[in-house]
Write a protein that holds these residues in place. Structure first.
Motif, PDB file in Angstrom:
ATOM      1  N   GLY A  55     -48.095 -33.670  -8.110  1.00  0.00           N
ATOM      2  CA  GLY A  55     -47.022 -32.906  -7.709  1.00  0.00           C
ATOM      3  C   GLY A  55     -46.905 -31.797  -8.665  1.00  0.00           C
ATOM      4  O   GLY A  55     -47.665 -31.477  -9.623  1.00  0.00           O
ATOM      5  N   PRO A  56     -45.793 -30.953  -8.506  1.00  0.00           N
ATOM      6  CA  PRO A  56     -45.535 -29.578  -9.479  1.00  0.00           C
ATOM      7  C   PRO A  56     -44.806 -29.863 -10.644  1.00  0.00           C
ATOM      8  O   PRO A  56     -44.520 -28.940 -11.516  1.00  0.00           O
ATOM      9  CB  PRO A  56     -44.884 -28.662  -8.494  1.00  0.00           C
ATOM     10  CG  PRO A  56     -44.113 -29.637  -7.449  1.00  0.00           C
ATOM     11  CD  PRO A  56     -44.909 -30.957  -7.423  1.00  0.00           C
ATOM     12  N   VAL A  57     -44.016 -30.995 -10.693  1.00  0.00           N
ATOM     13  CA  VAL A  57     -43.489 -31.463 -11.826  1.00  0.00           C
ATOM     14  C   VAL A  57     -44.114 -31.546 -13.280  1.00  0.00           C
ATOM     15  O   VAL A  57     -43.677 -30.634 -14.136  1.00  0.00           O
ATOM     16  CB  VAL A  57     -42.422 -32.789 -11.649  1.00  0.00           C
ATOM     17  CG1 VAL A  57     -41.591 -32.963 -12.891  1.00  0.00           C
ATOM     18  CG2 VAL A  57     -41.627 -32.624 -10.273  1.00  0.00           C
ATOM     19  N   LEU A  58     -45.054 -32.383 -13.154  1.00  0.00           N
ATOM     20  CA  LEU A  58     -45.996 -32.613 -14.483  1.00  0.00           C
ATOM     21  C   LEU A  58     -46.411 -31.097 -15.004  1.00  0.00           C
ATOM     22  O   LEU A  58     -46.509 -30.923 -16.281  1.00  0.00           O
ATOM     23  CB  LEU A  58     -46.759 -33.648 -14.419  1.00  0.00           C
ATOM     24  CG  LEU A  58     -47.701 -33.760 -15.570  1.00  0.00           C
ATOM     25  CD1 LEU A  58     -46.913 -34.542 -16.751  1.00  0.00           C
ATOM     26  CD2 LEU A  58     -48.938 -34.706 -15.142  1.00  0.00           C
ATOM     27  N   ASN A  82     -46.885 -44.449 -13.650  1.00  0.00           N
ATOM     28  CA  ASN A  82     -46.031 -43.590 -14.247  1.00  0.00           C
ATOM     29  C   ASN A  82     -45.851 -43.830 -15.625  1.00  0.00           C
ATOM     30  O   ASN A  82     -45.670 -42.924 -16.456  1.00  0.00           O
ATOM     31  CB  ASN A  82     -44.617 -43.936 -13.943  1.00  0.00           C
ATOM     32  CG  ASN A  82     -44.458 -43.447 -12.268  1.00  0.00           C
ATOM     33  OD1 ASN A  82     -45.205 -42.639 -12.059  1.00  0.00           O
ATOM     34  ND2 ASN A  82     -43.523 -44.103 -11.786  1.00  0.00           N
ATOM     35  N   VAL A 122     -48.716 -24.698 -12.761  1.00  0.00           N
ATOM     36  CA  VAL A 122     -48.497 -25.303 -11.286  1.00  0.00           C
ATOM     37  C   VAL A 122     -49.616 -24.853 -10.246  1.00  0.00           C
ATOM     38  O   VAL A 122     -50.355 -25.503  -9.496  1.00  0.00           O
ATOM     39  CB  VAL A 122     -47.100 -24.958 -10.829  1.00  0.00           C
ATOM     40  CG1 VAL A 122     -46.897 -25.045  -9.560  1.00  0.00           C
ATOM     41  CG2 VAL A 122     -46.078 -25.540 -11.620  1.00  0.00           C
ATOM     42  N   ALA A 129     -46.206 -22.147 -17.350  1.00  0.00           N
ATOM     43  CA  ALA A 129     -45.650 -22.996 -16.325  1.00  0.00           C
ATOM     44  C   ALA A 129     -46.051 -22.660 -15.146  1.00  0.00           C
ATOM     45  O   ALA A 129     -46.607 -23.321 -14.169  1.00  0.00           O
ATOM     46  CB  ALA A 129     -44.265 -23.074 -16.644  1.00  0.00           C
ATOM     47  N   CYS A 187     -53.156 -26.567 -10.996  1.00  0.00           N
ATOM     48  CA  CYS A 187     -53.342 -27.970 -10.587  1.00  0.00           C
ATOM     49  C   CYS A 187     -53.058 -28.088  -9.307  1.00  0.00           C
ATOM     50  O   CYS A 187     -53.816 -29.000  -8.682  1.00  0.00           O
ATOM     51  CB  CYS A 187     -51.894 -28.686 -11.222  1.00  0.00           C
ATOM     52  SG  CYS A 187     -52.047 -28.718 -13.224  1.00  0.00           S
ATOM     53  N   PHE A 197     -45.552 -27.919 -14.334  1.00  0.00           N
ATOM     54  CA  PHE A 197     -44.594 -26.988 -14.818  1.00  0.00           C
ATOM     55  C   PHE A 197     -43.931 -27.574 -16.250  1.00  0.00           C
ATOM     56  O   PHE A 197     -43.660 -26.585 -16.872  1.00  0.00           O
ATOM     57  CB  PHE A 197     -43.527 -27.213 -13.767  1.00  0.00           C
ATOM     58  CG  PHE A 197     -42.245 -26.129 -14.065  1.00  0.00           C
ATOM     59  CD1 PHE A 197     -42.252 -24.803 -13.831  1.00  0.00           C
ATOM     60  CD2 PHE A 197     -40.992 -26.828 -14.738  1.00  0.00           C
ATOM     61  CE1 PHE A 197     -41.171 -24.074 -14.236  1.00  0.00           C
ATOM     62  CE2 PHE A 197     -39.889 -25.772 -14.893  1.00  0.00           C
ATOM     63  CZ  PHE A 197     -40.242 -24.607 -14.728  1.00  0.00           C
ATOM     64  N   VAL A 198     -43.490 -28.924 -16.417  1.00  0.00           N
ATOM     65  CA  VAL A 198     -42.994 -29.449 -17.609  1.00  0.00           C
ATOM     66  C   VAL A 198     -44.016 -29.053 -18.559  1.00  0.00           C
ATOM     67  O   VAL A 198     -43.746 -28.548 -19.803  1.00  0.00           O
ATOM     68  CB  VAL A 198     -42.735 -30.725 -17.469  1.00  0.00           C
ATOM     69  CG1 VAL A 198     -42.177 -31.288 -18.796  1.00  0.00           C
ATOM     70  CG2 VAL A 198     -41.329 -30.877 -16.415  1.00  0.00           C
TER      71      VAL A 198
END
Length: 174
Positions: free
Chosen positions: A53-56, A6, A80, A76, A83, A58-59
């Motif tokens: 996942g989709p968070v990284l 992380n 997503v 964004a 990736c 998207f950010v």
């Protein structure tokens, strides 16, 4: 995912953002500049495909949109999708060589840049398809591939130990 991974992901994301703001405009050729955020997000999706996942993405895409001149949310969404495709295709086609991650990265980067070029054209920010393709999408994808090659070797080395603990294969970098 462990705390070490992380921390590596967060530090890498911050470094990619700083490079995008500070270095990308300085190395731009005409209207093409590297997208460090896209390269980083795709590399993470390929290096740790089962945990990406989709968070990284998207950010990272949202940061790109907010610091750029394109429509907010466009990159964004495209990051997503790219990736997700990269992680799933790599999970299916990984053969423990260096060719597959680089081929998947190149295909996904080109797909994302071409889609972004079409989005710019649809929003009226690019004059015609040839301009969107030849002055933006293809040169940017080539830049992204050069950046992604360097980022891949760094991230594969930093995240390789954790991947082997979880039973994932990583390419042998000799």
């Amino acid at each position: 995912m462990g705390e070490k991974n992380n921390l590596v992901l967060v530090v890498g994301a911050i470094a990619a953002f700083v490079l995008q703001i500070a270095l990308a405009p300085a190395v731009a050729l005409f209207s093409a500049q590297p997208n460090f955020l896209l390269a980083y997000a795709l590399v993470v999706a390929i290096v740790i495909p089962t945990e990406a996942g989709p968070v990284l993405p998207f950010v990272m895409g949202l940061l790109y949109d907010l610091t750029g001149t394109g429509p907010v949310g466009g990159m964004a969404l495209l990051l997503v999708i790219a990736c997700f495709l990269a992680s799933r295709v790599f999970s299916l086609m990984d053969n423990d060589t260096l060719f597959m991650p680089l081929a998947i990265f190149t295909a996904c980067a080109l797909l994302a840049e071409l889609s972004y070029g079409m989005l710019l054209m649809a929003c009226g920010l690019a004059a015609n398809p040839l301009e969107a393709l030849f002055t933006r999408a293809l040169p940017c994808a080539l830049y992204d591939c050069a950046v992604g090659l360097v980022v891949y070797f760094v991230m594969a080395r930093l995240l390789a130990g954790g991947a082997q603990d979880r039973g994932l294969r990583t390419p042998k970098l000799r």
